[in-house]
Design an enzyme around this catalytic site. Structure first.
Site, PDB file in Angstrom:
ATOM      1  N   ASP A  64       0.819  -1.216   0.000  1.00  0.00           N
ATOM      2  CA  ASP A  64       0.000   0.000   0.000  1.00  0.00           C
ATOM      3  C   ASP A  64       0.850   1.262   0.000  1.00  0.00           C
ATOM      4  O   ASP A  64       2.082   1.199   0.165  1.00  0.00           O
ATOM      5  CB  ASP A  64      -0.951  -0.011   1.219  1.00  0.00           C
ATOM      6  CG  ASP A  64      -0.245  -0.415   2.511  1.00  0.00           C
ATOM      7  OD1 ASP A  64       0.999  -0.349   2.564  1.00  0.00           O
ATOM      8  OD2 ASP A  64      -0.937  -0.789   3.464  1.00  0.00           O
ATOM      9  N   ASN A 106      -6.957  -2.979  14.757  1.00  0.00           N
ATOM     10  CA  ASN A 106      -8.372  -3.236  14.465  1.00  0.00           C
ATOM     11  C   ASN A 106      -8.560  -4.373  13.454  1.00  0.00           C
ATOM     12  O   ASN A 106      -9.649  -4.558  12.921  1.00  0.00           O
ATOM     13  CB  ASN A 106      -9.060  -1.955  13.970  1.00  0.00           C
ATOM     14  CG  ASN A 106      -8.466  -1.449  12.650  1.00  0.00           C
ATOM     15  OD1 ASN A 106      -7.635  -2.118  12.042  1.00  0.00           O
ATOM     16  ND2 ASN A 106      -8.912  -0.289  12.211  1.00  0.00           N
ATOM     17  N   HIS A 139      -6.933  -4.714  10.518  1.00  0.00           N
ATOM     18  CA  HIS A 139      -6.736  -4.409   9.102  1.00  0.00           C
ATOM     19  C   HIS A 139      -5.478  -5.066   8.558  1.00  0.00           C
ATOM     20  O   HIS A 139      -4.547  -5.373   9.305  1.00  0.00           O
ATOM     21  CB  HIS A 139      -6.801  -2.904   8.823  1.00  0.00           C
ATOM     22  CG  HIS A 139      -5.609  -2.103   9.242  1.00  0.00           C
ATOM     23  ND1 HIS A 139      -5.695  -1.052  10.122  1.00  0.00           N
ATOM     24  CD2 HIS A 139      -4.312  -2.166   8.875  1.00  0.00           C
ATOM     25  CE1 HIS A 139      -4.492  -0.512  10.267  1.00  0.00           C
ATOM     26  NE2 HIS A 139      -3.642  -1.171   9.527  1.00  0.00           N
ATOM     27  N   GLU A 183      -9.457  -1.895   5.662  1.00  0.00           N
ATOM     28  CA  GLU A 183      -9.959  -1.523   6.987  1.00  0.00           C
ATOM     29  C   GLU A 183     -11.268  -2.242   7.296  1.00  0.00           C
ATOM     30  O   GLU A 183     -11.992  -2.650   6.375  1.00  0.00           O
ATOM     31  CB  GLU A 183     -10.231  -0.010   7.008  1.00  0.00           C
ATOM     32  CG  GLU A 183      -8.988   0.863   6.924  1.00  0.00           C
ATOM     33  CD  GLU A 183      -8.375   1.126   8.291  1.00  0.00           C
ATOM     34  OE1 GLU A 183      -8.330   0.208   9.128  1.00  0.00           O
ATOM     35  OE2 GLU A 183      -7.942   2.274   8.509  1.00  0.00           O
TER      36      GLU A 183
HETATM   37  C1  GLP Z   1      -0.312   0.191   8.558  1.00  0.00           C
HETATM   38  C2  GLP Z   1       0.010  -0.612   7.306  1.00  0.00           C
HETATM   39  C3  GLP Z   1      -0.204  -2.079   7.537  1.00  0.00           C
HETATM   40  C4  GLP Z   1       0.476  -2.509   8.824  1.00  0.00           C
HETATM   41  C5  GLP Z   1      -0.157  -1.775   9.972  1.00  0.00           C
HETATM   42  C6  GLP Z   1       0.403  -2.153  11.327  1.00  0.00           C
HETATM   43  O1  GLP Z   1      -1.639   0.479   8.651  1.00  0.00           O
HETATM   44  N1  GLP Z   1      -0.748  -0.187   6.182  1.00  0.00           N
HETATM   45  O2  GLP Z   1       0.296  -2.819   6.428  1.00  0.00           O
HETATM   46  O3  GLP Z   1       0.358  -3.889   9.001  1.00  0.00           O
HETATM   47  O4  GLP Z   1       0.062  -0.396   9.775  1.00  0.00           O
HETATM   48  O5  GLP Z   1       1.544  -1.408  11.579  1.00  0.00           O
HETATM   49  P1  GLP Z   1       2.534  -1.630  12.797  1.00  0.00           P
HETATM   50  O6  GLP Z   1       3.436  -2.733  12.379  1.00  0.00           O
HETATM   51  O7  GLP Z   1       3.254  -0.319  12.924  1.00  0.00           O
HETATM   52  O8  GLP Z   1       1.724  -1.966  13.980  1.00  0.00           O
END
Ligand code: GLP
Length: 258
Positions: A76, A145, A147, A152
């Site tokens: 993304d 959450n 995602h 989402e």
């Molecule tokens: C973002 C990314 C996700 C990732 C998530 C969790 O939203 N788009 O791909 O998995 O954050 O991030 P973190 O590893 O900082 O908890």
């Protein structure tokens, strides 16, 4: 990992610490590259995979990780952030991996966050992944959450690459991380992007193998629901239950409810 459980249920590998998770994840990627030098990797961003990237760079420096023929597709990118914006995922990937290993520039792919028509960009990015034959190995994180990428919680899920509206809690978590870093490029939460271009759950589920990383107690609830809960677009990670070769590589804090 995963060979004996294929087609049954998610394999769960629990390790004591974030460092162990990072090392094991890098080993999985290195082994996959040894088996298939033309590997197509789907890659995540966020805090979780930073340690894995560090270990991959270290393995490369030891001569144990050759990326010369590997192709990468990121999950993304924030809509509205150019690749040179410090909070773009393009900048993140340069900092943590691309500038430090022998990946060819034309073999790394991230959706373009800026451009006149994001729908055209979504179709271009989906077509590029299809052209590459989909991912051989998708490394994923998980949001608090539930995602995945930027799919989402919602009333419905999109299958292919699309423009997603970010939930307030997702923006807040990311904004807080920037604030804690002491170098927040966004003056206020209102300035933080509210849309992103993301692979859809269908794009992700077409990968041959999936390795989901999670660390820390803040992920424990989402992980439990993803593994044992009902399939629901309110928790996009639950759709990973449909895939025949998923491994969850989690530290003991994240695994506390599993
Ligand atoms: C973002 C990314 C996700 C990732 C998530 C969790 O939203 N788009 O791909 O998995 O954050 O991030 P973190 O590893 O900082 O908890």
């Amino acid at each position: 990992m995963g060979a004996d459980k294929k087609g049954e249920q998610m394999e769960i590998v629990t390790v004591p610490s974030y460092e162990d998770m990072s090392l094991r994840a890098a080993e999985v990627v290195c082994e996959a590259m040894r088996q298939n030098p033309d590997l197509v990797l789907i890659l995540p961003t966020g805090a979780t995979p930073v340690g894995m990237y560090r270990e991959l760079v270290a393995a490369h420096e030891r001569g144990q990780a050759d990326f010369s023929r590997v192709r990468t597709f990121n999950l993304d990118e924030y809509r509205g952030l150019a690749p040179d914006h410090p909070a773009s995922y393009a900048a993140y990937m340069r900092e943590h991996l691309f500038a430090k290993v022998n990946l060819a520039g034309q073999n790394t792919h991230i959706p373009h966050g800026v451009g006149p028509d994001p729908e055209v960009e979504c179709r271009r990015y989906e077509a590029a992944i299809v052209e590459a034959g989909h991912g051989d190995l998708a490394i994923l994180g998980i949001g608090q959450n539930g995602h995945v990428g930027f799919n989402e919680p919602s009333y419905s899920l999109r299958s292919t690459v699309h423009v997603a509206r970010l939930r307030d809690e997702t923006r807040q978590v990311a904004f807080d991380i920037w604030s804690e870093s002491g170098d927040n490029p966004f003056p206020a939460l209102a300035d933080f992007p509210n849309h992103a271009l993301t692979m859809g759950m269908g794009t992700i589920l077409k990968a041959e193998r999936i390795l989901l990383l999670a660390s820390g107690a803040s992920k424990a609830r989402a992980l439990r629901l993803a593994v044992t809960g009902a399939l629901t677009p309110q928790l996009p990670a639950s759709f990973l239950q449909l895939h025949r070769d998923v491994t969850l590589l989690v530290d003991s804090e994240a695994a506390r409810f599993l």
